[in-house]
Design a protein around this motif. Sequence first.
Motif, PDB file in Angstrom:
ATOM      1  N   GLY A  20       0.786  -1.229   0.000  1.00 58.36           N
ATOM      2  CA  GLY A  20       0.000   0.000   0.000  1.00 58.36           C
ATOM      3  C   GLY A  20       0.814   1.272   0.000  1.00 58.36           C
ATOM      4  N   PHE A  21       2.149   1.159   0.028  1.00 56.50           N
ATOM      5  CA  PHE A  21       2.998   2.343   0.126  1.00 56.50           C
ATOM      6  C   PHE A  21       3.479   2.857  -1.228  1.00 56.50           C
ATOM      7  CE2 PHE A  21       3.999   0.151   4.247  1.00 56.50           C
ATOM      8  CZ  PHE A  21       3.300   1.042   5.051  1.00 56.50           C
ATOM      9  N   SER A  22       3.859   1.945  -2.106  1.00 56.77           N
ATOM     10  CA  SER A  22       4.450   2.367  -3.371  1.00 56.77           C
ATOM     11  C   SER A  22       4.099   1.370  -4.467  1.00 56.77           C
ATOM     12  CB  SER A  22       5.980   2.486  -3.250  1.00 56.77           C
ATOM     13  OG  SER A  22       6.543   1.224  -2.920  1.00 56.77           O
ATOM     14  N   GLU A  23       4.210   1.847  -5.705  1.00 56.59           N
ATOM     15  CA  GLU A  23       3.963   0.983  -6.850  1.00 56.59           C
ATOM     16  C   GLU A  23       5.286   0.326  -7.250  1.00 56.59           C
ATOM     17  OE1 GLU A  23       1.200   1.141 -10.871  1.00 56.59           O
ATOM     18  OE2 GLU A  23       1.961   2.988  -9.998  1.00 56.59           O
ATOM     19  N   TRP A  24       5.242  -0.966  -7.439  1.00 60.26           N
ATOM     20  CA  TRP A  24       6.436  -1.772  -7.704  1.00 60.26           C
ATOM     21  C   TRP A  24       6.403  -2.224  -9.153  1.00 60.26           C
ATOM     22  CZ3 TRP A  24       6.528  -7.178  -8.645  1.00 60.26           C
ATOM     23  CH2 TRP A  24       7.801  -7.769  -8.573  1.00 60.26           C
ATOM     24  N   TYR A  25       7.552  -2.134  -9.853  1.00 59.16           N
ATOM     25  CA  TYR A  25       7.604  -2.337 -11.297  1.00 59.16           C
ATOM     26  C   TYR A  25       8.513  -3.507 -11.696  1.00 59.16           C
ATOM     27  CZ  TYR A  25       5.584   2.354 -11.628  1.00 59.16           C
ATOM     28  OH  TYR A  25       4.777   3.450 -11.503  1.00 59.16           O
ATOM     29  N   GLY A  26       8.182  -4.085 -12.832  1.00 62.54           N
ATOM     30  CA  GLY A  26       9.030  -5.090 -13.450  1.00 62.54           C
ATOM     31  C   GLY A  26       8.712  -5.163 -14.929  1.00 62.54           C
ATOM     32  N   GLU A  27       9.472  -5.955 -15.664  1.00 64.74           N
ATOM     33  CA  GLU A  27       9.196  -6.109 -17.091  1.00 64.74           C
ATOM     34  C   GLU A  27       9.737  -7.434 -17.604  1.00 64.74           C
ATOM     35  OE1 GLU A  27      11.036  -3.089 -19.462  1.00 64.74           O
ATOM     36  OE2 GLU A  27      12.954  -4.105 -19.460  1.00 64.74           O
ATOM     37  N   PHE A  28       9.225  -7.820 -18.759  1.00 64.79           N
ATOM     38  CA  PHE A  28       9.697  -8.993 -19.482  1.00 64.79           C
ATOM     39  C   PHE A  28      10.256  -8.537 -20.827  1.00 64.79           C
ATOM     40  CE2 PHE A  28       6.295 -10.594 -16.758  1.00 64.79           C
ATOM     41  CZ  PHE A  28       6.843 -11.739 -16.208  1.00 64.79           C
ATOM     42  N   ALA A  29      11.240  -9.285 -21.334  1.00 65.88           N
ATOM     43  CA  ALA A  29      11.852  -8.971 -22.630  1.00 65.88           C
ATOM     44  C   ALA A  29      11.851 -10.218 -23.512  1.00 65.88           C
ATOM     45  CB  ALA A  29      13.272  -8.456 -22.418  1.00 65.88           C
ATOM     46  N   ASP A  30      12.519 -10.122 -24.659  1.00 70.87           N
ATOM     47  CA  ASP A  30      12.649 -11.226 -25.624  1.00 70.87           C
ATOM     48  C   ASP A  30      11.294 -11.741 -26.108  1.00 70.87           C
ATOM     49  OD1 ASP A  30      15.357 -10.964 -25.301  1.00 70.87           O
ATOM     50  OD2 ASP A  30      15.583 -12.721 -24.011  1.00 70.87           O
ATOM     51  N   VAL A  31      10.348 -10.826 -26.252  1.00 71.41           N
ATOM     52  CA  VAL A  31       9.005 -11.194 -26.721  1.00 71.41           C
ATOM     53  C   VAL A  31       9.065 -11.577 -28.195  1.00 71.41           C
ATOM     54  CG1 VAL A  31       6.623 -10.390 -26.970  1.00 71.41           C
ATOM     55  CG2 VAL A  31       8.039  -9.552 -25.075  1.00 71.41           C
ATOM     56  N   THR A  32       8.333 -12.619 -28.569  1.00 72.71           N
ATOM     57  CA  THR A  32       8.204 -13.019 -29.964  1.00 72.71           C
ATOM     58  C   THR A  32       6.728 -13.153 -30.305  1.00 72.71           C
ATOM     59  OG1 THR A  32       8.373 -15.369 -29.386  1.00 72.71           O
ATOM     60  CG2 THR A  32      10.413 -14.248 -30.012  1.00 72.71           C
ATOM     61  N   GLY A  33       6.428 -13.206 -31.606  1.00 74.08           N
ATOM     62  CA  GLY A  33       5.036 -13.381 -31.984  1.00 74.08           C
ATOM     63  C   GLY A  33       4.717 -12.811 -33.347  1.00 74.08           C
ATOM     64  N   SER A  34       3.429 -12.812 -33.675  1.00 75.03           N
ATOM     65  CA  SER A  34       2.997 -12.377 -34.999  1.00 75.03           C
ATOM     66  C   SER A  34       1.741 -11.528 -34.902  1.00 75.03           C
ATOM     67  CB  SER A  34       2.732 -13.588 -35.894  1.00 75.03           C
ATOM     68  OG  SER A  34       1.678 -14.377 -35.360  1.00 75.03           O
ATOM     69  N   LEU A  35       1.560 -10.690 -35.921  1.00 76.66           N
ATOM     70  CA  LEU A  35       0.388  -9.826 -36.033  1.00 76.66           C
ATOM     71  C   LEU A  35      -0.073  -9.836 -37.485  1.00 76.66           C
ATOM     72  CD1 LEU A  35      -1.488  -7.479 -34.947  1.00 76.66           C
ATOM     73  CD2 LEU A  35       0.312  -5.915 -35.739  1.00 76.66           C
ATOM     74  N   SER A  36      -1.352 -10.111 -37.683  1.00 80.16           N
ATOM     75  CA  SER A  36      -1.966 -10.010 -38.998  1.00 80.16           C
ATOM     76  C   SER A  36      -2.996  -8.898 -38.927  1.00 80.16           C
ATOM     77  CB  SER A  36      -2.629 -11.335 -39.383  1.00 80.16           C
ATOM     78  OG  SER A  36      -3.294 -11.208 -40.632  1.00 80.16           O
ATOM     79  N   ILE A  37      -2.847  -7.863 -39.778  1.00 78.75           N
ATOM     80  CA  ILE A  37      -3.697  -6.686 -39.625  1.00 78.75           C
ATOM     81  C   ILE A  37      -4.020  -6.049 -40.968  1.00 78.75           C
ATOM     82  CG2 ILE A  37      -1.694  -5.151 -39.306  1.00 78.75           C
ATOM     83  CD1 ILE A  37      -3.406  -3.602 -37.243  1.00 78.75           C
ATOM     84  N   ASP A  38      -5.245  -5.543 -41.062  1.00 78.52           N
ATOM     85  CA  ASP A  38      -5.687  -4.741 -42.196  1.00 78.52           C
ATOM     86  C   ASP A  38      -6.420  -3.538 -41.604  1.00 78.52           C
ATOM     87  OD1 ASP A  38      -6.870  -3.527 -44.356  1.00 78.52           O
ATOM     88  OD2 ASP A  38      -7.726  -5.350 -45.201  1.00 78.52           O
ATOM     89  N   PRO A  39      -5.871  -2.327 -41.732  1.00 77.46           N
ATOM     90  CA  PRO A  39      -6.504  -1.157 -41.120  1.00 77.46           C
ATOM     91  C   PRO A  39      -7.952  -0.949 -41.546  1.00 77.46           C
ATOM     92  CG  PRO A  39      -4.303  -0.616 -41.874  1.00 77.46           C
ATOM     93  CD  PRO A  39      -4.607  -1.986 -42.403  1.00 77.46           C
ATOM     94  N   ALA A  40      -8.318  -1.438 -42.737  1.00 79.57           N
ATOM     95  CA  ALA A  40      -9.694  -1.287 -43.220  1.00 79.57           C
ATOM     96  C   ALA A  40     -10.643  -2.297 -42.587  1.00 79.57           C
ATOM     97  CB  ALA A  40      -9.732  -1.414 -44.736  1.00 79.57           C
ATOM     98  N   LYS A  41     -10.076  -3.367 -42.008  1.00 76.31           N
ATOM     99  CA  LYS A  41     -10.893  -4.411 -41.389  1.00 76.31           C
ATOM    100  C   LYS A  41     -10.261  -4.787 -40.053  1.00 76.31           C
ATOM    101  CE  LYS A  41     -12.211  -6.266 -45.923  1.00 76.31           C
ATOM    102  NZ  LYS A  41     -12.159  -7.460 -46.819  1.00 76.31           N
ATOM    103  N   ILE A  42     -10.211  -3.827 -39.150  1.00 81.56           N
ATOM    104  CA  ILE A  42      -9.486  -4.004 -37.898  1.00 81.56           C
ATOM    105  C   ILE A  42     -10.036  -5.156 -37.074  1.00 81.56           C
ATOM    106  CG2 ILE A  42     -10.857  -2.432 -36.482  1.00 81.56           C
ATOM    107  CD1 ILE A  42      -7.008  -2.585 -36.600  1.00 81.56           C
ATOM    108  N   GLU A  43     -11.327  -5.456 -37.248  1.00 77.12           N
ATOM    109  CA  GLU A  43     -11.946  -6.538 -36.477  1.00 77.12           C
ATOM    110  C   GLU A  43     -11.379  -7.914 -36.848  1.00 77.12           C
ATOM    111  OE1 GLU A  43     -14.344  -5.879 -40.184  1.00 77.12           O
ATOM    112  OE2 GLU A  43     -13.443  -4.604 -38.635  1.00 77.12           O
ATOM    113  N   ASN A  44     -10.699  -8.000 -37.980  1.00 73.61           N
ATOM    114  CA  ASN A  44     -10.112  -9.270 -38.405  1.00 73.61           C
ATOM    115  C   ASN A  44      -8.670  -9.457 -37.935  1.00 73.61           C
ATOM    116  OD1 ASN A  44     -12.480  -9.908 -39.741  1.00 73.61           O
ATOM    117  ND2 ASN A  44     -11.768  -9.121 -41.717  1.00 73.61           N
TER     118      ASN A  44
END
Length: 206
Positions: free
Chosen positions: A57-81
């Motif tokens: 309750g005193f302070s916000e504590w931070y951390g992070e992860f690195a070396d993320v991998t993955g894929s994204l398929s995107i069409d700005p005209a059909k963002i729902e896909n």
Amino acid sequence: MTRSFLKSALIPVALLASVPAILHAQAADPAPAAAQAGTYKVETSHTRVGFSLMHFGFSEWYGEFADVTGSLSIDPAKIENTKLAVSIPVATVSTTNATLDEELVSADWFDAEGHPTITFVSTKVKRTGERTADVTGNLTFHGVTKPVTLHASFNAGGVNPMSQAYTLGFNATGTITRSDFGVKNYVPAVGDEVTLRISAAFEKGE
């Protein structure tokens, strides 16, 4: 010796002189409609998954992860896909405290040996504004899978002047309840609600 010294001194000057030309080779475009449709892969070097929670309750504590991998398929005209799938190595957790990092990857906490990766696979994408969308998907962490919604915002698209790869950039935020994933140590003294802050770059495939 004088000639070698002058040569070594001029190298960084030459590099500095080229920086403005490199950085202004092509400005990143913040307009989503200008983004190129296609399949992208995570640009690991410039992608981070950060998290924070309250500490007694005193302070916000931070951390992070690195070396993320993955894929994204995107069409700005059909963002729902849009389709997104990422994988995060648990062992990359960093809090700037080596002792704490060792504790977090142990079986008492994240159990990096038994559950070495965190994954997120999208199931639904909903546009919420000109440059924003909610990305709902299945998050698997610590051997448990739960639905999570990330609030994503588009930063820009364009050719990275260093790599020469066409790149899209996003930020995203979300929250999870860590006890839902079986990570219950010190709840509620150490916060149960974890805030996620993500900065991600994606390079377009060939």
